[in-house]
Design a protein around this motif. Structure first.
Motif, PDB file in Angstrom:
ATOM      1  N   SER A  13      11.403  -1.795  -0.448  1.00 58.15           N
ATOM      2  CA  SER A  13      10.059  -2.087  -0.903  1.00 58.15           C
ATOM      3  C   SER A  13       9.162  -1.184  -1.108  1.00 58.15           C
ATOM      4  O   SER A  13       9.295   0.236  -0.340  1.00 58.15           O
ATOM      5  N   ARG A  14       7.908  -1.499  -2.162  1.00 61.21           N
ATOM      6  CA  ARG A  14       6.894  -0.064  -2.668  1.00 61.21           C
ATOM      7  C   ARG A  14       5.860  -0.910  -2.148  1.00 61.21           C
ATOM      8  O   ARG A  14       5.832  -2.274  -2.296  1.00 61.21           O
ATOM      9  N   SER A  15       4.919  -0.155  -1.494  1.00 58.63           N
ATOM     10  CA  SER A  15       4.112  -0.852  -0.963  1.00 58.63           C
ATOM     11  C   SER A  15       2.566  -0.161  -2.012  1.00 58.63           C
ATOM     12  O   SER A  15       2.939   1.404  -1.652  1.00 58.63           O
ATOM     13  N   PRO A  16       1.499  -0.581  -2.347  1.00 57.50           N
ATOM     14  CA  PRO A  16       0.330   0.142  -2.367  1.00 57.50           C
ATOM     15  C   PRO A  16      -0.456   0.423  -1.184  1.00 57.50           C
ATOM     16  O   PRO A  16      -0.336  -0.370  -0.757  1.00 57.50           O
ATOM     17  N   LYS A  17      -1.019   1.941  -1.466  1.00 56.96           N
ATOM     18  CA  LYS A  17      -2.011   2.806  -0.636  1.00 56.96           C
ATOM     19  C   LYS A  17      -2.913   3.092  -1.202  1.00 56.96           C
ATOM     20  O   LYS A  17      -3.121   3.390  -1.813  1.00 56.96           O
ATOM     21  N   PHE A  21      -5.088   6.204  -4.718  1.00 55.10           N
ATOM     22  CA  PHE A  21      -4.104   4.767  -5.101  1.00 55.10           C
ATOM     23  C   PHE A  21      -3.146   5.381  -4.841  1.00 55.10           C
ATOM     24  O   PHE A  21      -2.778   5.344  -6.053  1.00 55.10           O
ATOM     25  N   VAL A  22      -2.365   5.285  -4.195  1.00 55.30           N
ATOM     26  CA  VAL A  22      -0.480   5.981  -4.475  1.00 55.30           C
ATOM     27  C   VAL A  22       0.266   4.323  -3.893  1.00 55.30           C
ATOM     28  O   VAL A  22      -0.191   3.687  -3.450  1.00 55.30           O
ATOM     29  N   VAL A  23       1.520   4.976  -4.556  1.00 51.71           N
ATOM     30  CA  VAL A  23       2.900   4.014  -4.583  1.00 51.71           C
ATOM     31  C   VAL A  23       3.305   4.406  -3.115  1.00 51.71           C
ATOM     32  O   VAL A  23       3.715   5.727  -3.315  1.00 51.71           O
ATOM     33  N   ALA A  24       4.073   3.316  -1.823  1.00 52.48           N
ATOM     34  CA  ALA A  24       4.373   4.202  -0.426  1.00 52.48           C
ATOM     35  C   ALA A  24       6.291   4.137  -0.386  1.00 52.48           C
ATOM     36  O   ALA A  24       5.428   2.283  -1.013  1.00 52.48           O
ATOM     37  N   GLU A  25       6.956   3.897  -0.140  1.00 51.17           N
ATOM     38  CA  GLU A  25       8.243   4.142  -0.430  1.00 51.17           C
ATOM     39  C   GLU A  25       8.386   3.435   1.245  1.00 51.17           C
ATOM     40  O   GLU A  25       8.669   4.125   1.982  1.00 51.17           O
ATOM     41  N   ARG A  26       9.403   2.535   0.786  1.00 60.77           N
ATOM     42  CA  ARG A  26       9.460   1.796   2.000  1.00 60.77           C
ATOM     43  C   ARG A  26      11.363   1.477   2.245  1.00 60.77           C
ATOM     44  O   ARG A  26      11.450   1.193   1.177  1.00 60.77           O
ATOM     45  N   GLY A  65       4.529   3.995 -11.138  1.00 63.28           N
ATOM     46  CA  GLY A  65       5.111   5.606 -10.198  1.00 63.28           C
ATOM     47  C   GLY A  65       3.518   6.227  -9.818  1.00 63.28           C
ATOM     48  O   GLY A  65       3.906   7.530  -9.500  1.00 63.28           O
ATOM     49  N   ASP A  66       2.369   6.065 -10.664  1.00 62.41           N
ATOM     50  CA  ASP A  66       1.840   7.574 -11.058  1.00 62.41           C
ATOM     51  C   ASP A  66       1.318   6.673 -10.153  1.00 62.41           C
ATOM     52  O   ASP A  66       0.605   5.854  -9.172  1.00 62.41           O
TER      53      ASP A  66
END
Length: 90
Positions: A74-78, A50-55, A39-40
């Protein structure tokens, strides 16, 4: 550019062997992946983040039948490009 071409360029730029460049690239990818799993956010100043987007869960439709379905959360890397990278590309 694929991974082997990237390894070749890294080896050339850093004046190291292709094997060392490959191990370094693999380690960097592993560290970024593990950080995102935790989650960092990984920020490389001048390059990007690089971040994690929460959907959230949402309703959708099956295009074949038109039936309503629930799409799970879901979680998706961005990747967000930094200003220096955007300026270099433009």
């Amino acid at each position: 550019m694929n991974k082997s071409e990237l390894v070749e360029k890294i080896a050339e730029e850093a004046d190291v062997s292709r094997a060392a460049a490959s191990r370094t690239l693999d380690a960097a990818i592993k560290v970024v992946t593990e950080a995102l799993q935790a989650g960092d956010q990984v920020t490389l100043v001048g390059f990007g983040s690089f971040v994690v987007a929460e959907r959230e869960a949402r309703k959708g439709r099956n295009p074949a039948t038109g039936a309503e379905i629930m799409i799970p959360a879901s979680r998706s890397p961005k990747f967000k490009a930094g200003k220096a990278l955007r300026d270099a590309v433009n």
